[in-house]
Design a protein around this motif. Sequence first.
Motif, PDB file in Angstrom:
ATOM      1  N   THR A 110       0.817  -1.212   0.000  1.00  0.00           N
ATOM      2  CA  THR A 110       0.000   0.000   0.000  1.00  0.00           C
ATOM      3  C   THR A 110       0.852   1.263   0.000  1.00  0.00           C
ATOM      4  OG1 THR A 110      -0.117   0.210   2.426  1.00  0.00           O
ATOM      5  CG2 THR A 110      -1.755  -1.219   1.335  1.00  0.00           C
ATOM      6  N   LYS A 111       2.142   1.121   0.387  1.00  0.00           N
ATOM      7  CA  LYS A 111       3.082   2.251   0.505  1.00  0.00           C
ATOM      8  C   LYS A 111       2.645   3.245   1.581  1.00  0.00           C
ATOM      9  CE  LYS A 111       4.257   1.900  -4.404  1.00  0.00           C
ATOM     10  NZ  LYS A 111       4.351   2.608  -5.695  1.00  0.00           N
ATOM     11  N   ASP A 112       1.786   2.777   2.492  1.00  0.00           N
ATOM     12  CA  ASP A 112       1.281   3.620   3.578  1.00  0.00           C
ATOM     13  C   ASP A 112       1.927   3.145   4.883  1.00  0.00           C
ATOM     14  OD1 ASP A 112      -0.101   4.872   5.617  1.00  0.00           O
ATOM     15  OD2 ASP A 112      -2.077   4.575   4.714  1.00  0.00           O
ATOM     16  N   PRO A 113       2.848   3.929   5.465  1.00  0.00           N
ATOM     17  CA  PRO A 113       3.554   3.482   6.677  1.00  0.00           C
ATOM     18  C   PRO A 113       2.635   3.209   7.861  1.00  0.00           C
ATOM     19  CG  PRO A 113       4.000   5.813   6.242  1.00  0.00           C
ATOM     20  CD  PRO A 113       3.298   5.264   5.041  1.00  0.00           C
ATOM     21  N   GLU A 114       1.503   3.893   7.927  1.00  0.00           N
ATOM     22  CA  GLU A 114       0.580   3.654   9.033  1.00  0.00           C
ATOM     23  C   GLU A 114      -0.116   2.299   8.903  1.00  0.00           C
ATOM     24  OE1 GLU A 114      -2.046   6.938   9.550  1.00  0.00           O
ATOM     25  OE2 GLU A 114      -0.468   8.252  10.317  1.00  0.00           O
ATOM     26  N   LYS A 115      -0.415   1.896   7.676  1.00  0.00           N
ATOM     27  CA  LYS A 115      -1.022   0.580   7.483  1.00  0.00           C
ATOM     28  C   LYS A 115      -0.044  -0.533   7.872  1.00  0.00           C
ATOM     29  CE  LYS A 115      -4.455   1.751   3.949  1.00  0.00           C
ATOM     30  NZ  LYS A 115      -5.558   1.623   4.909  1.00  0.00           N
ATOM     31  N   VAL A 116       1.233  -0.310   7.622  1.00  0.00           N
ATOM     32  CA  VAL A 116       2.230  -1.301   8.033  1.00  0.00           C
ATOM     33  C   VAL A 116       2.340  -1.321   9.557  1.00  0.00           C
ATOM     34  CG1 VAL A 116       4.607  -2.074   7.786  1.00  0.00           C
ATOM     35  CG2 VAL A 116       3.492  -0.899   5.887  1.00  0.00           C
ATOM     36  N   ALA A 117       2.405  -0.135  10.160  1.00  0.00           N
ATOM     37  CA  ALA A 117       2.523  -0.054  11.619  1.00  0.00           C
ATOM     38  C   ALA A 117       1.311  -0.660  12.319  1.00  0.00           C
ATOM     39  CB  ALA A 117       2.713   1.401  12.038  1.00  0.00           C
ATOM     40  N   ASP A 118       0.159  -0.627  11.665  1.00  0.00           N
ATOM     41  CA  ASP A 118      -1.052  -1.209  12.242  1.00  0.00           C
ATOM     42  C   ASP A 118      -0.951  -2.728  12.391  1.00  0.00           C
ATOM     43  OD1 ASP A 118      -2.300   1.218  12.507  1.00  0.00           O
ATOM     44  OD2 ASP A 118      -3.425   1.063  10.632  1.00  0.00           O
ATOM     45  N   TYR A 171       4.380   3.010  18.279  1.00  0.00           N
ATOM     46  CA  TYR A 171       3.737   3.229  16.976  1.00  0.00           C
ATOM     47  C   TYR A 171       4.428   4.326  16.152  1.00  0.00           C
ATOM     48  CZ  TYR A 171      -0.101   3.793  13.628  1.00  0.00           C
ATOM     49  OH  TYR A 171      -0.850   3.871  12.476  1.00  0.00           O
ATOM     50  N   PRO A 172       4.706   5.515  16.732  1.00  0.00           N
ATOM     51  CA  PRO A 172       5.371   6.556  15.928  1.00  0.00           C
ATOM     52  C   PRO A 172       6.740   6.122  15.411  1.00  0.00           C
ATOM     53  CG  PRO A 172       4.422   7.507  17.918  1.00  0.00           C
ATOM     54  CD  PRO A 172       4.341   6.024  18.072  1.00  0.00           C
ATOM     55  N   GLY A 173       7.493   5.383  16.233  1.00  0.00           N
ATOM     56  CA  GLY A 173       8.806   4.941  15.800  1.00  0.00           C
ATOM     57  C   GLY A 173       8.730   3.961  14.649  1.00  0.00           C
ATOM     58  N   ILE A 174       7.737   3.058  14.682  1.00  0.00           N
ATOM     59  CA  ILE A 174       7.556   2.093  13.603  1.00  0.00           C
ATOM     60  C   ILE A 174       7.098   2.799  12.331  1.00  0.00           C
ATOM     61  CG2 ILE A 174       6.197   0.093  12.856  1.00  0.00           C
ATOM     62  CD1 ILE A 174       6.186  -0.805  15.820  1.00  0.00           C
ATOM     63  N   VAL A 175       6.194   3.760  12.461  1.00  0.00           N
ATOM     64  CA  VAL A 175       5.753   4.544  11.303  1.00  0.00           C
ATOM     65  C   VAL A 175       6.944   5.268  10.678  1.00  0.00           C
ATOM     66  CG1 VAL A 175       4.410   6.560  10.580  1.00  0.00           C
ATOM     67  CG2 VAL A 175       3.366   4.838  12.055  1.00  0.00           C
ATOM     68  N   ASP A 176       7.784   5.852  11.516  1.00  0.00           N
ATOM     69  CA  ASP A 176       8.945   6.601  11.029  1.00  0.00           C
ATOM     70  C   ASP A 176       9.861   5.722  10.189  1.00  0.00           C
ATOM     71  OD1 ASP A 176      10.926   8.961  11.203  1.00  0.00           O
ATOM     72  OD2 ASP A 176      12.090   7.302  12.036  1.00  0.00           O
ATOM     73  N   TYR A 177      10.112   4.498  10.661  1.00  0.00           N
ATOM     74  CA  TYR A 177      11.007   3.608   9.905  1.00  0.00           C
ATOM     75  C   TYR A 177      10.423   3.289   8.535  1.00  0.00           C
ATOM     76  CZ  TYR A 177      13.698  -0.368   8.360  1.00  0.00           C
ATOM     77  OH  TYR A 177      14.476  -1.213   7.599  1.00  0.00           O
ATOM     78  N   PHE A 178       9.141   2.945   8.504  1.00  0.00           N
ATOM     79  CA  PHE A 178       8.561   2.531   7.227  1.00  0.00           C
ATOM     80  C   PHE A 178       8.294   3.706   6.297  1.00  0.00           C
ATOM     81  CE2 PHE A 178       7.643  -1.331   9.706  1.00  0.00           C
ATOM     82  CZ  PHE A 178       8.202  -2.251   8.837  1.00  0.00           C
ATOM     83  N   THR A 179       8.247   4.923   6.824  1.00  0.00           N
ATOM     84  CA  THR A 179       8.119   6.097   5.956  1.00  0.00           C
ATOM     85  C   THR A 179       9.261   6.136   4.952  1.00  0.00           C
ATOM     86  OG1 THR A 179       6.952   7.376   7.644  1.00  0.00           O
ATOM     87  CG2 THR A 179       8.063   8.620   5.904  1.00  0.00           C
ATOM     88  N   ASN A 180      10.471   5.798   5.411  1.00  0.00           N
ATOM     89  CA  ASN A 180      11.636   5.783   4.519  1.00  0.00           C
ATOM     90  C   ASN A 180      11.741   4.468   3.743  1.00  0.00           C
ATOM     91  OD1 ASN A 180      12.774   8.398   5.173  1.00  0.00           O
ATOM     92  ND2 ASN A 180      13.193   7.554   7.179  1.00  0.00           N
ATOM     93  N   PHE A 181      11.528   3.354   4.433  1.00  0.00           N
ATOM     94  CA  PHE A 181      11.719   2.056   3.789  1.00  0.00           C
ATOM     95  C   PHE A 181      10.763   1.859   2.617  1.00  0.00           C
ATOM     96  CE2 PHE A 181      11.085  -2.687   3.849  1.00  0.00           C
ATOM     97  CZ  PHE A 181      12.341  -3.013   3.365  1.00  0.00           C
TER      98      PHE A 181
END
Length: 340
Positions: free
Chosen positions: A93-101, A121-131
């Motif tokens: 989905t390329k959506d970091p929040e969906k991954v963090a969920d 949650y914010p830390g996990i979102v931050d990582y996937f924002t770049n990945f």
Amino acid sequence: SFLQKKPQGEILESNVTIGHNWCQDAGIYEFTMGATGDKVKGRYSFVYVWEDNEWKINHHHSSVMPEGIVTAEPITEKEVRSLFNLWNDALATKDPEKVADRYSKAGVLLPTVSDVPRNDYPGIVDYFTNFLKLEPQGEIESGNIIIGTNWAQDAGIYEFTMGNGAKVKGRYTFVYVFEDGEWKISQHHSSVMPEGTQPKAITEEEVKNLFQLWNMALATEDPDAVASRYASKAVLLPTVSDVPRTDYDLIKDYFVSFLKKKPQGEILESNVTIGHDWCQDAGIYEFTMGSTGDKVKGRYSFVYVWEDNQWKISHHHSSVMPEAFLGPAPKPAVKEAVSA
């Protein structure tokens, strides 16, 4: 055994029934274990009878509090493996929040390319924002599954294909827990393949011998054989051409002409440097042209890289000896050793 825990009980709720020479007390009690300080709550039933002029326990039923009993959410190995697909679909989905969920409330992520543990949650979102900018899609190559009571583990090797076609292999551990009616990732540890980080071993003598592979390719007089000694992104700056040769066809084109002279080279001076999956040999070589017998001396730099399980030429710079055209240059001073 039970007394070794040094238990002391207290009745919290009591319901009494009295009969003819019998009575009953049923309810909830709590024990404090003197050996550990632990508290354990349970249900009890005592039925007492009048016997030998005293009240005795005729029946004692003690049980754990049933709502505290954890019942296992059933899951098969195939279903555990399919939990990875839910995470992989979230990547798509390329959506970091969906991954963090996909991670549990207390989830911990130890990512492949970050030293920082992500435990909220914010830390996990931050990582996937770049990945997610790399457009990764993963595939499990091999794994081992363990199933417990409301938890499961899947650990093994997976490979990601990035949007640009690059492939990256790594080791993974997913620990899943059943939380709020669904399976979530409680722990995710991802790491690079450790053997892939070890440099390809090569000695100084072996670096010098790489020249001979190139020289033997010259002896075939086949420009394809010579061009195949160069890496996929090689650069050749040849001795007698102003044109940088930056792909296979251009490198081959140079040797079509050069090989007509039937050259064979010999290294006269060599200076070797060895790095992580690369090495360099720079110095002076001399060619004997089989077609004419002429000898031509030049300066060389070879940079080799480990590619496709062999050493290839990534950079080759060859130039004429400049003093033949510009006149002799001052020689560097050489310090003489001082004898004791």
